[in-house]
Design an enzyme around this catalytic site. Structure first.
Site, PDB file in Angstrom:
ATOM      1  N   CYS A  80       1.219   5.399  -0.708  1.00  0.00           N
ATOM      2  CA  CYS A  80       2.790   6.066  -1.082  1.00  0.00           C
ATOM      3  C   CYS A  80       2.865   6.089  -2.708  1.00  0.00           C
ATOM      4  CB  CYS A  80       3.839   5.158  -0.588  1.00  0.00           C
ATOM      5  SG  CYS A  80       3.633   5.163   1.136  1.00  0.00           S
ATOM      6  N   HIS A 100      10.032   5.160  -4.670  1.00  0.00           N
ATOM      7  CA  HIS A 100       9.078   4.233  -4.350  1.00  0.00           C
ATOM      8  C   HIS A 100       8.179   3.944  -5.927  1.00  0.00           C
ATOM      9  CE1 HIS A 100       6.266   2.129  -1.241  1.00  0.00           C
ATOM     10  NE2 HIS A 100       6.638   1.320  -2.042  1.00  0.00           N
TER      11      HIS A 100
END
Length: 471
Positions: free
Chosen positions: A62, A123
């Site tokens: 991610c 993120h």
């Protein structure tokens, strides 16, 4: 199709929809859909209206993937190699994520007059100074880290632990972000509906102002726990995962319908893709389609994800290509189409694919991709060949072992990467793979990577301090 440079006549709007862990084998246009128990009519129609890539490559997890998309640089260069953890000391958290020196596509477009917004999963840092509104986005709402953490608040002992839960945050450029609500199991199924609502509102207000816009929309489905919105629970009859895929397709449709309603579809580039391959974790495991493996690996199931791009009247409809493209290319390509200059003071790994996307040429402008897992260069792809330096396991739960001699795979004949080719017969292919690595390593000598954990402000070493003898 006009041969006029689109950037010279009109700056396109850009809507970049990034799903979370949506594997190659989920969409109908990629061989999934009904087979997986979740029809995806809106994504499939989008593919008919635009270009569908079957060899679109991403980073293996991610955080690196999002960093590469936004900066046009491999995550190794940016020090964004691993997932920022949730709750160390504040001082440590300030060293996690994207340093302010990095230039995102949002910053480039914002400086050129675009309105920019981020709704969804970030993120790339979870403290002020490293949030989306610190990296070029005018407005943002979403989660700073990841969906795994929704389990925390309901876990026995958590309330007494002193660990802070993850919050849904919102912020505007030039202002601190603020807490909206604890991100927990109650909020999890509601998030993508709100992400979509805010995206549509942003598009409406941008059109009303008469300004071009860039909406970066990192949805949270189908990341574990893959829990659909109540309106979609039980819809497919095939469980939560299939229901969540169906919801994701619906969210895409809501955004596309808004563009149509506002009359701006023809001047809006829409991308629908995924950050990486599927998760192997039961009961939320995804499908890699014809490829082997899951995310956090160098296997094709990790690296190849769906990528559909539509720009009516500019990108020929119904195109399908197996030419090799990397997610960093979208940074460079969109900058070109918007008529803005990319940075010249750093290494940019993305190449301009505008002529390829616009149908002016059949071939991609790149022929190789490096496959990193964290800080390990585990493999390199050159066209339809892959040279692997590690013995890969099924998934990320086991650390791969470095091979004494690398293995060479022909991905056309062997999509599952099960039958290594004889390297002596194919030294020419091995040489092309190694050449791509040498070029990258040489660039690291000129532009040293940012060490992971670097605090702001970051000042890069000047090129003049690097000895040419090391190149």
């Amino acid at each position: 199709m006009s041969s006029e440079d689109p950037a010279a006549s009109s700056r396109p709007n850009i809507v970049y929809i990034l799903t979370d862990n949506l594997g190659y084998g989920e969409l109908g246009s990629y061989g999934g859909g009904i087979v997986r128990g979740a029809p995806t009519p809106r994504a499939d129609r989008l593919a008919e209206e635009g270009l569908r890539l079957t060899n679109f490559n991403v980073e293996a997890q991610c955080t690196p993937s999002r960093s590469a998309t936004l900066t046009g640089r491999y995550a190794l260069r940016s020090g964004t190699l691993t997932v920022p953890i949730g709750n160390p000391a504040v001082g440590d958290r300030a060293a996690q994520g994207l340093v302010q020196w990095e230039i995102t596509l949002a910053r480039l477009l914002g400086e050129a007059g675009y309105r920019t917004a981020h709704y969804g999963k970030w993120h790339l840092g979870s403290v002020d100074g490293r949030l989306p509104n610190d990296h070029g986005f005018d407005d943002w709402w979403g989660i700073p880290r990841t969906t795994d953490e929704v389990f925390w608040p309901g876990t026995p002992g958590f309330a007494e632990s002193g660990v802070e839960p993850q919050y849904i945050l919102e912020g505007k450029k030039g202002e601190p972000s603020r807490k909206v609500a604890v991100y927990d199991l109650q909020q999890r199924p509601l998030l993508d509906a709100e992400i979509t609502r805010r995206t549509v509102d942003f598009i409406r207000s941008s059109v009303a102002e008469g300004r071009p816009f860039y909406a970066y929309v990192p949805l949270t489905q189908v990341h574990l726990p893959t829990t659909p919105h109540p309106d979609f629970a039980g819809l497919t009859g095939n469980g939560d995962f299939a229901d969540s895929v169906a919801e994701t397709d619906h969210r895409l449709g809501q955004i596309l319908d808004a563009l149509d309603e506002l009359g701006v579809s023809d001047n809006t580039i829409v991308v629908f893709t995924s950050d990486n391959g599927p998760d192997p974790t039961w009961p939320w495991q995804g499908s890699s389609g014809p490829w082997r493996g899951y995310y956090f690996t160098h296997m094709e199931g990790s690296l190849r994800v769906p990528f559909i791009i539509r720009w009516p009247g500019k990108i020929p409809a119904g195109g399908v290509s197996n030419e090799i493209v990397h997610q960093t290319d979208t940074f460079t390509t969109f900058a070109k189409l918007a008529g803005v200059e990319i940075p010249r003071d750093r290494a940019i790994d993305g190449v301009d694919q505008s002529d390829f996307f616009l149908g002016r040429q059949v071939e991609s402008n790149r022929d190789s991709v490096l496959a990193f897992v964290a800080d390990r260069l585990e493999a390199v792809k050159w066209k339809n060949w892959k040279l692997a330096f590690y013995e890969e396991t099924r998934d990320w739960f086991s650390t791969p072992q470095k091979l004494t001699l690398p293995k060479l795979f022909n991905l056309t004949k062997d999509p599952k990467e099960e039958y290594p080719e004889e390297t002596l017969r194919n030294t020419w292919a091995t040489d092309r793979c190694l050449h791509a690595i040498r070029e990258f390593q040489q660039s690291l000598q000129v532009y040293p990577p940012i060490p992971e954990g670097t605090l702001d402000p970051y000042t890069p070493p000047t090129v003049a301090t690097v000895s040419e003898s090391n190149i």
